[in-house]
Design a protein around this motif. Structure first.
Motif, PDB file in Angstrom:
ATOM      1  N   ARG A   6       0.827  -1.222   0.000  1.00 33.81           N
ATOM      2  CA  ARG A   6       0.000   0.000   0.000  1.00 33.81           C
ATOM      3  C   ARG A   6       0.850   1.256   0.000  1.00 33.81           C
ATOM      4  O   ARG A   6       0.405   2.305  -0.438  1.00 33.81           O
ATOM      5  CB  ARG A   6      -0.936  -0.017   1.202  1.00 33.81           C
ATOM      6  CG  ARG A   6      -2.025  -1.014   0.899  1.00 33.81           C
ATOM      7  CD  ARG A   6      -3.371  -0.856   1.447  1.00 33.81           C
ATOM      8  NE  ARG A   6      -3.829   0.276   2.158  1.00 33.81           N
ATOM      9  CZ  ARG A   6      -4.660   0.144   3.192  1.00 33.81           C
ATOM     10  NH1 ARG A   6      -4.984  -1.046   3.630  1.00 33.81           N
ATOM     11  NH2 ARG A   6      -5.151   1.194   3.757  1.00 33.81           N
ATOM     12  N   ARG A   7       2.094   1.104   0.496  1.00 35.00           N
ATOM     13  CA  ARG A   7       2.963   2.283   0.495  1.00 35.00           C
ATOM     14  C   ARG A   7       3.245   2.770  -0.919  1.00 35.00           C
ATOM     15  O   ARG A   7       3.506   3.931  -1.155  1.00 35.00           O
ATOM     16  CB  ARG A   7       4.276   1.953   1.198  1.00 35.00           C
ATOM     17  CG  ARG A   7       4.151   2.169   2.697  1.00 35.00           C
ATOM     18  CD  ARG A   7       5.457   1.877   3.354  1.00 35.00           C
ATOM     19  NE  ARG A   7       5.334   0.685   4.171  1.00 35.00           N
ATOM     20  CZ  ARG A   7       6.370   0.023   4.656  1.00 35.00           C
ATOM     21  NH1 ARG A   7       7.592   0.395   4.358  1.00 35.00           N
ATOM     22  NH2 ARG A   7       6.186  -1.021   5.422  1.00 35.00           N
ATOM     23  N   TRP A   8       3.183   1.833  -1.883  1.00 31.35           N
ATOM     24  CA  TRP A   8       3.408   2.221  -3.277  1.00 31.35           C
ATOM     25  C   TRP A   8       2.300   3.139  -3.787  1.00 31.35           C
ATOM     26  O   TRP A   8       2.480   3.859  -4.761  1.00 31.35           O
ATOM     27  CB  TRP A   8       3.493   0.978  -4.162  1.00 31.35           C
ATOM     28  CG  TRP A   8       4.777   0.255  -3.960  1.00 31.35           C
ATOM     29  CD1 TRP A   8       4.987  -0.828  -3.160  1.00 31.35           C
ATOM     30  CD2 TRP A   8       6.033   0.580  -4.533  1.00 31.35           C
ATOM     31  NE1 TRP A   8       6.299  -1.206  -3.191  1.00 31.35           N
ATOM     32  CE2 TRP A   8       6.974  -0.350  -4.038  1.00 31.35           C
ATOM     33  CE3 TRP A   8       6.471   1.570  -5.420  1.00 31.35           C
ATOM     34  CZ2 TRP A   8       8.302  -0.320  -4.397  1.00 31.35           C
ATOM     35  CZ3 TRP A   8       7.795   1.595  -5.776  1.00 31.35           C
ATOM     36  CH2 TRP A   8       8.700   0.649  -5.258  1.00 31.35           C
ATOM     37  N   LEU A   9       1.133   3.072  -3.120  1.00 31.53           N
ATOM     38  CA  LEU A   9       0.003   3.865  -3.592  1.00 31.53           C
ATOM     39  C   LEU A   9       0.244   5.364  -3.394  1.00 31.53           C
ATOM     40  O   LEU A   9      -0.263   6.176  -4.150  1.00 31.53           O
ATOM     41  CB  LEU A   9      -1.283   3.463  -2.849  1.00 31.53           C
ATOM     42  CG  LEU A   9      -1.855   2.107  -3.245  1.00 31.53           C
ATOM     43  CD1 LEU A   9      -3.127   1.834  -2.463  1.00 31.53           C
ATOM     44  CD2 LEU A   9      -2.148   2.067  -4.748  1.00 31.53           C
ATOM     45  N   TYR A  10       1.021   5.708  -2.344  1.00 28.01           N
ATOM     46  CA  TYR A  10       1.182   7.139  -2.054  1.00 28.01           C
ATOM     47  C   TYR A  10       1.803   7.913  -3.211  1.00 28.01           C
ATOM     48  O   TYR A  10       1.249   8.904  -3.646  1.00 28.01           O
ATOM     49  CB  TYR A  10       1.952   7.343  -0.749  1.00 28.01           C
ATOM     50  CG  TYR A  10       1.205   6.776   0.448  1.00 28.01           C
ATOM     51  CD1 TYR A  10      -0.114   7.172   0.686  1.00 28.01           C
ATOM     52  CD2 TYR A  10       1.781   5.839   1.288  1.00 28.01           C
ATOM     53  CE1 TYR A  10      -0.829   6.640   1.746  1.00 28.01           C
ATOM     54  CE2 TYR A  10       1.075   5.309   2.353  1.00 28.01           C
ATOM     55  CZ  TYR A  10      -0.227   5.706   2.584  1.00 28.01           C
ATOM     56  OH  TYR A  10      -0.933   5.188   3.630  1.00 28.01           O
ATOM     57  N   PRO A  11       2.960   7.478  -3.748  1.00 29.10           N
ATOM     58  CA  PRO A  11       3.467   8.231  -4.911  1.00 29.10           C
ATOM     59  C   PRO A  11       2.612   7.993  -6.159  1.00 29.10           C
ATOM     60  O   PRO A  11       2.562   8.836  -7.042  1.00 29.10           O
ATOM     61  CB  PRO A  11       4.877   7.677  -5.102  1.00 29.10           C
ATOM     62  CG  PRO A  11       4.878   6.362  -4.418  1.00 29.10           C
ATOM     63  CD  PRO A  11       3.869   6.422  -3.318  1.00 29.10           C
ATOM     64  N   LEU A  12       1.923   6.842  -6.200  1.00 34.00           N
ATOM     65  CA  LEU A  12       1.163   6.491  -7.396  1.00 34.00           C
ATOM     66  C   LEU A  12      -0.065   7.391  -7.562  1.00 34.00           C
ATOM     67  O   LEU A  12      -0.422   7.763  -8.679  1.00 34.00           O
ATOM     68  CB  LEU A  12       0.723   5.033  -7.281  1.00 34.00           C
ATOM     69  CG  LEU A  12       0.547   4.289  -8.608  1.00 34.00           C
ATOM     70  CD1 LEU A  12       1.851   4.292  -9.388  1.00 34.00           C
ATOM     71  CD2 LEU A  12       0.087   2.853  -8.341  1.00 34.00           C
ATOM     72  N   ALA A  13      -0.709   7.749  -6.420  1.00 27.82           N
ATOM     73  CA  ALA A  13      -1.954   8.503  -6.487  1.00 27.82           C
ATOM     74  C   ALA A  13      -1.792   9.842  -7.225  1.00 27.82           C
ATOM     75  O   ALA A  13      -2.525  10.107  -8.176  1.00 27.82           O
ATOM     76  CB  ALA A  13      -2.513   8.704  -5.085  1.00 27.82           C
ATOM     77  N   PRO A  14      -0.806  10.689  -6.835  1.00 31.65           N
ATOM     78  CA  PRO A  14      -0.663  11.946  -7.579  1.00 31.65           C
ATOM     79  C   PRO A  14      -0.294  11.707  -9.035  1.00 31.65           C
ATOM     80  O   PRO A  14      -0.741  12.435  -9.924  1.00 31.65           O
ATOM     81  CB  PRO A  14       0.446  12.702  -6.841  1.00 31.65           C
ATOM     82  CG  PRO A  14       1.048  11.743  -5.894  1.00 31.65           C
ATOM     83  CD  PRO A  14       0.084  10.629  -5.678  1.00 31.65           C
ATOM     84  N   LEU A  18      -2.374  13.167 -12.168  1.00 29.51           N
ATOM     85  CA  LEU A  18      -1.791  13.951 -13.264  1.00 29.51           C
ATOM     86  C   LEU A  18      -2.110  13.320 -14.609  1.00 29.51           C
ATOM     87  O   LEU A  18      -2.487  13.998 -15.555  1.00 29.51           O
ATOM     88  CB  LEU A  18      -0.276  14.027 -13.080  1.00 29.51           C
ATOM     89  CG  LEU A  18       0.236  15.122 -12.149  1.00 29.51           C
ATOM     90  CD1 LEU A  18       1.743  15.022 -12.008  1.00 29.51           C
ATOM     91  CD2 LEU A  18      -0.149  16.493 -12.692  1.00 29.51           C
ATOM     92  N   LEU A  19      -1.969  11.978 -14.657  1.00 31.73           N
ATOM     93  CA  LEU A  19      -2.220  11.262 -15.904  1.00 31.73           C
ATOM     94  C   LEU A  19      -3.655  11.452 -16.370  1.00 31.73           C
ATOM     95  O   LEU A  19      -3.916  11.729 -17.527  1.00 31.73           O
ATOM     96  CB  LEU A  19      -1.947   9.769 -15.697  1.00 31.73           C
ATOM     97  CG  LEU A  19      -0.609   9.261 -16.200  1.00 31.73           C
ATOM     98  CD1 LEU A  19      -0.501   7.768 -15.945  1.00 31.73           C
ATOM     99  CD2 LEU A  19      -0.440   9.547 -17.687  1.00 31.73           C
ATOM    100  N   SER A  20      -4.611  11.288 -15.415  1.00 34.69           N
ATOM    101  CA  SER A  20      -6.007  11.382 -15.813  1.00 34.69           C
ATOM    102  C   SER A  20      -6.373  12.811 -16.197  1.00 34.69           C
ATOM    103  O   SER A  20      -7.227  13.035 -17.044  1.00 34.69           O
ATOM    104  CB  SER A  20      -6.926  10.882 -14.698  1.00 34.69           C
ATOM    105  OG  SER A  20      -6.621  11.564 -13.504  1.00 34.69           O
ATOM    106  N   ALA A  21      -5.674  13.812 -15.585  1.00 33.36           N
ATOM    107  CA  ALA A  21      -5.925  15.200 -15.969  1.00 33.36           C
ATOM    108  C   ALA A  21      -5.564  15.404 -17.436  1.00 33.36           C
ATOM    109  O   ALA A  21      -6.131  16.228 -18.128  1.00 33.36           O
ATOM    110  CB  ALA A  21      -5.126  16.144 -15.086  1.00 33.36           C
ATOM    111  N   GLY A  22      -4.597  14.620 -17.906  1.00 35.61           N
ATOM    112  CA  GLY A  22      -4.179  14.725 -19.294  1.00 35.61           C
ATOM    113  C   GLY A  22      -5.219  14.212 -20.267  1.00 35.61           C
ATOM    114  O   GLY A  22      -5.120  14.426 -21.468  1.00 35.61           O
TER     115      GLY A  22
END
Ligand code: CUA
Length: 335
Positions: A6-14, A18-22
């Motif tokens: 789950r720790r991987w989720l923290y950097p993954l979320a932003p 950003l990706l979906s904003a694109g």
């Protein structure tokens, strides 16, 4: 304790955000070019991006390889590897390769720079003037002046001469062309072309005062026939009010001396300090794009311009709501 995965989720979320904003539609983006100038500029950026990706992959690849291949795993018996110093072959390689890469970038850059600087024969001339805080668009060959919305025909080059009436602004309509500074006492030139019809949002791109971020504009690209119709309507505008309310509005317009700052073709209003109001009823935006052009928004604007756009020159005339309604009726009736 948080599970490891789950720790991987923290950097993954932003990153995902950003990706979906694109994925959203971005009409005001240099990444969605709508004409050859913007396309040329984007191509240069993409070429430079690919070169950088190539360099990154090669350099990071070699570094990783060396790291893995030559790490001391304690199996060398404490002996140092061969100590080498200098390599003519390597030094030549990493001097010549970057020069070649720069050449690949510099040749199209210089070619495009000259293409983009050249006045386009047969192009439509538009003189652009930046003001605090709105854009003026003059068509000297057609005898038309307007504000906020620059109409252009599709498929025809538009030669722009850009200057400023006060401070430095920057004219930028990302889907059509890169930005160009609007400098007082100096004329910069550029050209653009819209391949397909549509409304392309633009924005002042140089900090110019309190309402810099509110200094929008729109480029309305129309088929040549539609553009010709717009030109005719601007050359022979409808200015005579028909309703009683609009007639009252016209009287107020004259009484308050609005014509000292604003022009309306075909009337006695000939001021040049503020935006030209000819055909105002046909525009989609008012107040440099802060508001869409609706009677309610125009009333809001007239009620207190500095409240809508801080730092604007147009004063608050303390109009009561009846006066606002009458002025709105007159101004929205300008076609
Ligand atoms: Cu004009 Cu920023």
């Amino acid at each position: 304790m948080v599970p490891r995965w789950r720790r991987w989720l923290y950097p993954l979320a932003p990153a995902l955000a950003l990706l979906s904003a694109g994925c959203a539609a971005h009409p005001q983006s240099a990444l969605s070019p709508a004409g050859p100038v913007a396309r040329m500029e984007l191509n240069l950026g993409v070429l430079s991006l690919w070169i950088m990706i190539g360099v990154f992959v090669v350099v990071a690849g070699i570094a990783t390889f060396v790291l893995v291949r030559f790490t001391d795993r304690g199996d060398r018996g404490g002996e140092l590897p061969n100590q080498v110093e200098g390599s003519t072959r390597l030094e030549l390689l990493w001097t010549i390769v970057p020069i070649l890469l720069l050449l690949v970038l510099v040749i199209p850059t210089i070619r495009d720079t000259f293409t983009l600087a050249a006045r386009q024969p047969g192009g439509l001339q538009v003189d652009v003037v930046g003001h605090q805080f709105w854009w003026e668009f003059d068509y000297p060959t057609l005898g038309i002046k307007t504000a906020d919305e620059m109409h252009i025909p599709t498929g025809r080059a538009v030669n722009l001469s850009i200057t400023s009436a006060d401070v430095i602004h920057s004219f930028w309509v990302p889907s059509l062309a890169g930005k160009q500074a609007a400098v007082p006492g100096h004329v910069n030139t550029m050209w653009l072309l819209a391949s397909k019809s549509g409304t392309y949002p633009g924005q002042c791109a140089e900090f110019c005062g309190l309402s810099h971020s509110d200094m929008h504009f729109a480029v309305v690209a129309q088929s040549p026939a539609e553009f010709a119709a717009w030109v005719r309507s601007m050359q022979h505008p409808v200015t005579t009010p028909t309703s009683t309310l609009a007639k009252q509005g016209q009287q107020l317009f004259n009484q308050y001396g609005c014509g000292a700052c604003h022009s309306i073709t075909g009337t006695s209003a000939q001021g040049t300090l503020g935006p030209n109001l000819t055909g105002l009823g046909n525009r989609s935006i008012i107040a440099a794009g802060v508001l869409t052009n609706t009677p309610a928004n125009l009333a809001t604007w007239l009620a207190n311009p500095p409240g809508v756009m801080p730092g604007v020159i147009m004063p608050d005339f303390h109009l009561n709501s009846a006066q606002q309604k009458a002025l709105v009726a007159y101004l929205e009736g300008l076609h």
